[in-house]
Design an enzyme around this catalytic site. Structure first.
Site, PDB file in Angstrom:
ATOM      1  N   SER A  42      39.839 -26.812  22.616  1.00  0.00           N
ATOM      2  CA  SER A  42      39.622 -28.009  23.447  1.00  0.00           C
ATOM      3  C   SER A  42      38.818 -27.666  24.698  1.00  0.00           C
ATOM      4  CB  SER A  42      40.961 -28.635  23.839  1.00  0.00           C
ATOM      5  OG  SER A  42      41.754 -27.705  24.569  1.00  0.00           O
TER       6      SER A  42
ATOM      7  N   PHE B 269      48.354 -18.277  27.087  1.00  0.00           N
ATOM      8  CA  PHE B 269      47.338 -18.821  27.997  1.00  0.00           C
ATOM      9  C   PHE B 269      47.096 -20.316  27.767  1.00  0.00           C
ATOM     10  CE2 PHE B 269      45.857 -14.377  27.401  1.00  0.00           C
ATOM     11  CZ  PHE B 269      45.789 -13.972  28.715  1.00  0.00           C
TER      12      PHE B 269
ATOM     13  N   SER C 189      50.360 -19.647  37.916  1.00  0.00           N
ATOM     14  CA  SER C 189      49.236 -19.731  38.854  1.00  0.00           C
ATOM     15  C   SER C 189      49.749 -19.687  40.279  1.00  0.00           C
ATOM     16  CB  SER C 189      48.514 -21.058  38.617  1.00  0.00           C
ATOM     17  OG  SER C 189      47.614 -21.301  39.667  1.00  0.00           O
TER      18      SER C 189
ATOM     19  N   TYR D 198      48.650 -30.570  37.746  1.00  0.00           N
ATOM     20  CA  TYR D 198      48.425 -29.292  37.051  1.00  0.00           C
ATOM     21  C   TYR D 198      49.414 -28.242  37.552  1.00  0.00           C
ATOM     22  CZ  TYR D 198      46.547 -24.622  36.408  1.00  0.00           C
ATOM     23  OH  TYR D 198      46.428 -23.279  36.129  1.00  0.00           O
TER      24      TYR D 198
ATOM     25  N   LYS E  64      52.832 -26.016  35.812  1.00  0.00           N
ATOM     26  CA  LYS E  64      53.114 -24.572  35.858  1.00  0.00           C
ATOM     27  C   LYS E  64      54.492 -24.328  36.464  1.00  0.00           C
ATOM     28  CE  LYS E  64      49.251 -23.091  34.125  1.00  0.00           C
ATOM     29  NZ  LYS E  64      49.225 -22.540  32.774  1.00  0.00           N
TER      30      LYS E  64
ATOM     31  N   TYR F  19      48.496 -16.024  38.761  1.00  0.00           N
ATOM     32  CA  TYR F  19      47.136 -15.553  39.041  1.00  0.00           C
ATOM     33  C   TYR F  19      46.643 -16.153  40.338  1.00  0.00           C
ATOM     34  CZ  TYR F  19      47.154 -15.456  33.846  1.00  0.00           C
ATOM     35  OH  TYR F  19      47.458 -15.294  32.529  1.00  0.00           O
TER      36      TYR F  19
ATOM     37  N   ASN G 145      34.042 -26.789  38.788  1.00  0.00           N
ATOM     38  CA  ASN G 145      34.911 -27.121  39.926  1.00  0.00           C
ATOM     39  C   ASN G 145      35.093 -25.923  40.829  1.00  0.00           C
ATOM     40  OD1 ASN G 145      35.743 -29.762  38.967  1.00  0.00           O
ATOM     41  ND2 ASN G 145      36.831 -28.643  37.359  1.00  0.00           N
TER      42      ASN G 145
ATOM     43  N   LEU H 200      34.473 -22.148  42.711  1.00  0.00           N
ATOM     44  CA  LEU H 200      33.405 -21.641  43.567  1.00  0.00           C
ATOM     45  C   LEU H 200      32.397 -20.738  42.848  1.00  0.00           C
ATOM     46  CD1 LEU H 200      32.253 -21.506  46.431  1.00  0.00           C
ATOM     47  CD2 LEU H 200      33.731 -19.528  46.846  1.00  0.00           C
TER      48      LEU H 200
ATOM     49  N   GLY I  33      43.503 -31.673  49.470  1.00  0.00           N
ATOM     50  CA  GLY I  33      44.500 -30.814  48.824  1.00  0.00           C
ATOM     51  C   GLY I  33      44.235 -29.333  48.967  1.00  0.00           C
TER      52      GLY I  33
HETATM   53  P1  NAD Z   1      40.541 -21.779  29.566  1.00  0.00           P
HETATM   54  O1  NAD Z   1      40.513 -23.263  29.537  1.00  0.00           O
HETATM   55  O2  NAD Z   1      39.264 -21.049  29.500  1.00  0.00           O
HETATM   56  O3  NAD Z   1      41.504 -21.230  28.405  1.00  0.00           O
HETATM   57  C1  NAD Z   1      42.623 -21.960  27.945  1.00  0.00           C
HETATM   58  C2  NAD Z   1      42.495 -22.050  26.435  1.00  0.00           C
HETATM   59  O4  NAD Z   1      43.620 -22.763  25.904  1.00  0.00           O
HETATM   60  C3  NAD Z   1      41.242 -22.803  25.986  1.00  0.00           C
HETATM   61  O5  NAD Z   1      40.530 -22.000  25.066  1.00  0.00           O
HETATM   62  C4  NAD Z   1      41.782 -24.074  25.328  1.00  0.00           C
HETATM   63  O6  NAD Z   1      40.959 -24.502  24.250  1.00  0.00           O
HETATM   64  C5  NAD Z   1      43.159 -23.641  24.881  1.00  0.00           C
HETATM   65  N1  NAD Z   1      44.170 -24.714  24.763  1.00  0.00           N
HETATM   66  C6  NAD Z   1      44.507 -25.641  25.711  1.00  0.00           C
HETATM   67  N2  NAD Z   1      45.502 -26.412  25.238  1.00  0.00           N
HETATM   68  C7  NAD Z   1      45.795 -25.969  23.987  1.00  0.00           C
HETATM   69  C8  NAD Z   1      46.740 -26.356  23.007  1.00  0.00           C
HETATM   70  N3  NAD Z   1      47.575 -27.377  23.196  1.00  0.00           N
HETATM   71  N4  NAD Z   1      46.787 -25.663  21.840  1.00  0.00           N
HETATM   72  C9  NAD Z   1      45.947 -24.622  21.610  1.00  0.00           C
HETATM   73  N5  NAD Z   1      45.029 -24.214  22.506  1.00  0.00           N
HETATM   74  C10 NAD Z   1      44.963 -24.871  23.700  1.00  0.00           C
HETATM   75  O7  NAD Z   1      41.376 -21.352  30.873  1.00  0.00           O
HETATM   76  P2  NAD Z   1      41.557 -19.921  31.516  1.00  0.00           P
HETATM   77  O8  NAD Z   1      40.837 -19.917  32.812  1.00  0.00           O
HETATM   78  O9  NAD Z   1      41.294 -18.864  30.521  1.00  0.00           O
HETATM   79  O10 NAD Z   1      43.104 -19.991  31.853  1.00  0.00           O
HETATM   80  C11 NAD Z   1      44.091 -19.498  30.966  1.00  0.00           C
HETATM   81  C12 NAD Z   1      45.456 -19.856  31.514  1.00  0.00           C
HETATM   82  O11 NAD Z   1      45.574 -19.327  32.833  1.00  0.00           O
HETATM   83  C13 NAD Z   1      45.701 -21.343  31.625  1.00  0.00           C
HETATM   84  O12 NAD Z   1      47.046 -21.604  31.291  1.00  0.00           O
HETATM   85  C14 NAD Z   1      45.460 -21.626  33.092  1.00  0.00           C
HETATM   86  O13 NAD Z   1      46.189 -22.738  33.545  1.00  0.00           O
HETATM   87  C15 NAD Z   1      45.944 -20.338  33.736  1.00  0.00           C
HETATM   88  N6  NAD Z   1      45.314 -20.075  35.032  1.00  0.00           N
HETATM   89  C16 NAD Z   1      43.965 -20.055  35.155  1.00  0.00           C
HETATM   90  C17 NAD Z   1      43.370 -19.829  36.391  1.00  0.00           C
HETATM   91  C18 NAD Z   1      41.871 -19.834  36.559  1.00  0.00           C
HETATM   92  O14 NAD Z   1      41.391 -19.960  37.689  1.00  0.00           O
HETATM   93  N7  NAD Z   1      41.078 -19.676  35.508  1.00  0.00           N
HETATM   94  C19 NAD Z   1      44.174 -19.616  37.520  1.00  0.00           C
HETATM   95  C20 NAD Z   1      45.557 -19.624  37.363  1.00  0.00           C
HETATM   96  C21 NAD Z   1      46.121 -19.856  36.112  1.00  0.00           C
HETATM   97  N1  UDP Z   2      34.803 -24.346  47.292  1.00  0.00           N
HETATM   98  C1  UDP Z   2      33.655 -24.841  47.896  1.00  0.00           C
HETATM   99  N2  UDP Z   2      32.709 -25.433  47.103  1.00  0.00           N
HETATM  100  C2  UDP Z   2      32.840 -25.562  45.747  1.00  0.00           C
HETATM  101  C3  UDP Z   2      34.023 -25.049  45.145  1.00  0.00           C
HETATM  102  C4  UDP Z   2      34.978 -24.453  45.950  1.00  0.00           C
HETATM  103  O1  UDP Z   2      33.494 -24.757  49.111  1.00  0.00           O
HETATM  104  O2  UDP Z   2      31.954 -26.130  45.097  1.00  0.00           O
HETATM  105  C5  UDP Z   2      35.817 -23.670  48.120  1.00  0.00           C
HETATM  106  C6  UDP Z   2      37.204 -24.306  48.099  1.00  0.00           C
HETATM  107  O3  UDP Z   2      37.335 -25.279  49.103  1.00  0.00           O
HETATM  108  C7  UDP Z   2      38.113 -23.088  48.320  1.00  0.00           C
HETATM  109  C8  UDP Z   2      37.353 -21.938  47.638  1.00  0.00           C
HETATM  110  O4  UDP Z   2      35.992 -22.365  47.574  1.00  0.00           O
HETATM  111  O5  UDP Z   2      38.231 -22.802  49.692  1.00  0.00           O
HETATM  112  C9  UDP Z   2      37.851 -21.625  46.231  1.00  0.00           C
HETATM  113  O6  UDP Z   2      37.855 -22.809  45.464  1.00  0.00           O
HETATM  114  P1  UDP Z   2      38.176 -22.811  43.900  1.00  0.00           P
HETATM  115  O7  UDP Z   2      38.093 -24.242  43.429  1.00  0.00           O
HETATM  116  O8  UDP Z   2      37.307 -21.817  43.211  1.00  0.00           O
HETATM  117  O9  UDP Z   2      39.664 -22.256  43.823  1.00  0.00           O
HETATM  118  P2  UDP Z   2      41.036 -22.868  44.399  1.00  0.00           P
HETATM  119  O10 UDP Z   2      40.717 -23.896  45.416  1.00  0.00           O
HETATM  120  O11 UDP Z   2      41.725 -23.427  43.211  1.00  0.00           O
HETATM  121  O12 UDP Z   2      41.757 -21.704  44.985  1.00  0.00           O
END
Ligand code: NAD
Ligand code: UDP
Length: 341
Positions: free
Chosen positions: A34, A80, A124, A148, A152, A176, A197, A199, A293
């Protein structure tokens, strides 16, 4: 026995699959694609020279998930799979609660049915909400501020309850901070849908000429230069944290949260400067309103992970920027780019 990786085709999942395979683990990947592409898994095979089974299923679908457990000898799960866009979760909260909560409930039910009770969960730093305590320790109060983040937080609480009901489970809750960067090969990386979305993906799309300029969300925060401060962590370091967490759940029966961050904060302007220095690309920017936020500052106290997981982030901001840029340059259209490195 194999490690089941849910969401293994995603950004962090692919990097973790590489580290698992390189460490001799057998893996099975499930993902409904997805938010990812099958090509990402081909690249994992290319990097590692190893093959693995992939099931394109939704983890909320009990029958399909049961089939995966019937066909394979699974020892533990790294989970994940989930939806992760904060803004989107505000617009379609039920989709987030349904996907993230139902998916995890179904997964745990099927795991229990097959006697698999070792779980590494992707949580997260967003569960900490707008905490004042900096750096953040794992015992800080949880107060997620968006749907979101609440999925978590709710999943963490659900897993604590599950453990309390049956202490033969072993669960690591990995919180993370801000994962960025890409594998050093330039073959896998973050491939966001539409306008990013976050940075770093945004900056790298400005650098590659897809977006005209960066919008910096506010420069009137109580920080050194007024822009928001975050704890950016290289995705390969993060992936290795999962290997340590896997060892942890293998060798204990507890439920524990762990921060995965570097412990060092960088402001938006510092990231822009580091990216420019590491890549030689100029990043035009304009300061706009704060993003609703957003916290001013967020960085980890990672000492518990060092002590209990023997894990520590190793890569610095320069490496994060260089690796992000290599991936972006070689794959300007993400996994749809034809040309391989
Ligand atoms: P991502 O979207 O790249 O990977 C998540 C994967 O899960 C995707 O490949 C998606 O297709 C799959 N997926 C979603 N819902 C599903 C379902 N119901 N069944 C099967 N597959 C499903 O995201 P990511 O950045 O790799 O993040 C992985 C995990 O880490 C997520 O749970 C996310 O919330 C968490 N996380 C990510 C970040 C970040 O900044 N990337 C930060 C903190 C936590
Ligand atoms: N940020 C920004 N411009 C963007 C995206 C993010 O100034 O286009 C800033 C945001 O306000 C934050 C930092 O960069 O201070 C990290 O944002 P990100 O969305 O990557 O992570 P999160 O806010 O979830 O920690």
């Amino acid at each position: 026995m194999a490690i089941l990786v849910t969401g293994g085709a995603g950004y962090i999942g692919t990097h973790t699959c590489v580290e698992l395979l390189n460490n001799g683990e057998e893996i099975i990947v499930v993902d409904n694609l997805s938010n990812s592409k099958k090509e990402a898994l081909n690249r994992v095979r290319l990097i590692t020279g190893k093959d693995f089974k992939f099931y394109q299923i939704n983890i909320s679908d009990r029958k399909s998930l049961t089939n995966v457990f019937e066909e394979n000898d699974i020892e533990a799960v790294i989970h994940f799979a989930g939806l992760k866009a904060v803004g989107e979760s505000v617009v379609v909260p039920l989709r987030y609660y349904d996907n993230n909560l139902t998916g995890t409930i179904r997964l745990c039910e099927v795991m229990r049915e097959f006697g698999v009770k070792k779980l590494v969960f992707s949580s997260s730093a967003t569960v900490y909400g707008q905490t004042e305590q900096m750096p953040i320790k794992e015992d800080a109060t949880l107060s997620a501020t968006n749907p979101y983040g609440r999925t978590k937080q709710m999943i963490e609480e659900m897993l604590l309850d599950l453990y309390a009901s049956d202490p033969s489970w072993s669960i690591a809750l990995l919180r993370y901070f801000n994962p960025i960067g890409a594998h050093g090969s330039g073959l896998i990386g973050e491939d966001p849908n539409g306008i990013p979305n976050n940075l770093l993906p945004y900056i790298s799309q400005v650098a590659v000429g897809k977006i005209r300029q960066l919008h910096i969300f506010g420069n009137d925060y109580p920080t050194g230069d007024g822009t928001g401060v975050r704890d950016y962590i290289h995705v390969t370091d993060l992936a290795n944290g999962h290997l340590r967490a896997l060892e942890f759940v293998r060798s204990s029966t507890v439920v524990e949260p762990f921060n995965l961050g570097t412990g060092q904060g960088y402001s938006v302007l510092e990231v822009v400067q580091a990216f420019e220095k590491a890549t030689g690309k100029h990043i035009p920017y304009r300061v706009v309103e704060r993003r609703p936020g957003d916290a001013a500052v967020c960085y980890a106290n990672p000492k518990k992970s060092l002590k209990q997981l023997a894990w520590q982030a190793k890569k610095n901001m320069e490496q994060m920027c260089v690796d992000t840029w290599r991936w972006q340059q070689h794959n300007p259209n993400g996994y749809e780019s034809k040309q391989l490195v």
